[in-house]
Design an enzyme around this catalytic site. Structure first.
Site, PDB file in Angstrom:
ATOM      1  N   GLU A  45       0.779  -1.290   0.087  1.00  0.00           N
ATOM      2  CA  GLU A  45      -0.019   0.154  -0.090  1.00  0.00           C
ATOM      3  C   GLU A  45       0.898   1.280  -0.046  1.00  0.00           C
ATOM      4  OE1 GLU A  45      -3.015  -0.178  -0.483  1.00  0.00           O
ATOM      5  OE2 GLU A  45      -3.795  -1.906   0.305  1.00  0.00           O
ATOM      6  N   ARG A 103     -10.081   3.929  -7.789  1.00  0.00           N
ATOM      7  CA  ARG A 103      -9.270   3.890  -6.626  1.00  0.00           C
ATOM      8  C   ARG A 103     -10.082   3.443  -5.383  1.00  0.00           C
ATOM      9  NH1 ARG A 103      -4.307   2.562  -8.113  1.00  0.00           N
ATOM     10  NH2 ARG A 103      -3.992   3.817 -10.017  1.00  0.00           N
ATOM     11  N   ASN A 108       1.310   4.011  -3.288  1.00  0.00           N
ATOM     12  CA  ASN A 108       0.851   5.674  -2.875  1.00  0.00           C
ATOM     13  C   ASN A 108       1.983   6.228  -3.546  1.00  0.00           C
ATOM     14  OD1 ASN A 108      -1.576   5.290  -1.577  1.00  0.00           O
ATOM     15  ND2 ASN A 108      -0.631   5.607   0.475  1.00  0.00           N
TER      16      ASN A 108
END
Lengths: 102, 148
Positions: free
Chosen positions: B46, B105, B50
């Site tokens: 994750e 997203r 990002n």
């Protein structure tokens, strides 16, 4: 990442094999759209038994397919996710809009 | 005993699997359970996503730095970038928040990191970018046995 499919009487079965993350998301998204555009079925069953990893990018892919198929009245069922994948699915609340396949 | 690893790699998506697997492998001496290793892999994935998608907006030439420290029974992971940064960190940490609503997203990245790790801190990097720090205590299978 591989995507395999089988058309059965009760729906389109798609098996996801490998790891679903940002890198593989485009492949899965494109393949699922190709299949659901081409094959008419009353439901989509996503077999996740061989999906060894998925992060929230995968949730985004699922949400996108949900929005697309909802307009056609096609529900999505999730089959046999591994515990690590199931954890992400539960946390995201995906089962509020998709079903667990038995 | 303390042990540390730092890696810097291009902010491209094909490095995601390498990053999460390398950090997980480095944590193996702490004797984590499979579930704990999976939690770490997911949280790292994750954070790296990002960096690639948001910090550098899928453009080449960006770099991601991951510093992993294991000490006693805990793992501390710092993921940093020098990208565009996060304008409102508090908002970004809210579930389902995304600055890219047209890109499918989920907006669950920070929520996953927070849920799968014991501690999460997000701060601005200087002069630009973001620093994400995560800590997890590795209890291992023995702890589960004692719990029963």
């Amino acid at each position: 990442m591989r995507v395999e499919h089988t058309v059965k009487k009760d729906g389109l079965y798609v098996k996801l094999l490998g790891e679903l993350d940002e890198h593989s998301s485009a492949i899965v998204r494109t393949r699922l759209d190709e299949l659901t555009d081409r094959v008419f079925s009353e439901r989509l069953v996503l077999d996740m038994s061989e999906l060894t990893f998925m992060d929230s990018t995968g949730v985004g892919v699922l949400l996108g397919r949900y929005k697309k198929l909802k307009s056609r009245g096609v529900p999505i069922y999730i089959k046999s996710p591994r515990p690590n994948v199931e954890r992400v699915l539960v946390l995201s609340g995906i089962y509020n809009i998709m079903y667990k396949a038995v | 005993m303390k042990n540390q690893m730092t890696m810097i790699f291009d902010a491209v998506s094909q490095n995601e699997a390498f990053a999460r697997n390398a950090v997980a492998a480095f944590c193996v001496p702490l004797d984590p359970t499979i579930d704990e290793l999976n939690d770490i892999k997911t949280a790292v994935s994750e954070a790296v996503t990002n960096c690639i998608v948001h910090a550098y907006e899928n453009t080449p030439n960006g770099a991601v730095c991951i510093k992993t420290t294991i000490q006693n029974n805990s793992v501390h992971i710092v993921v940093s970038d020098e990208g565009v940064g996060i304008e409102d960190i508090d908002a970004a940490r809210q579930p389902f928040f995304t600055t890219k609503p047209g890109e499918e997203r989920s907006g669950m990245g920070f929520t996953v990191m927070e849920s799968f790790m014991d501690e999460l801190a997000v701060e601005h990097n200087h002069p630009t970018g973001t620093i994400v720090s995560m800590t997890k205590t590795i209890r291992g299978a023995d702890w589960k046995g004692k719990k029963r």
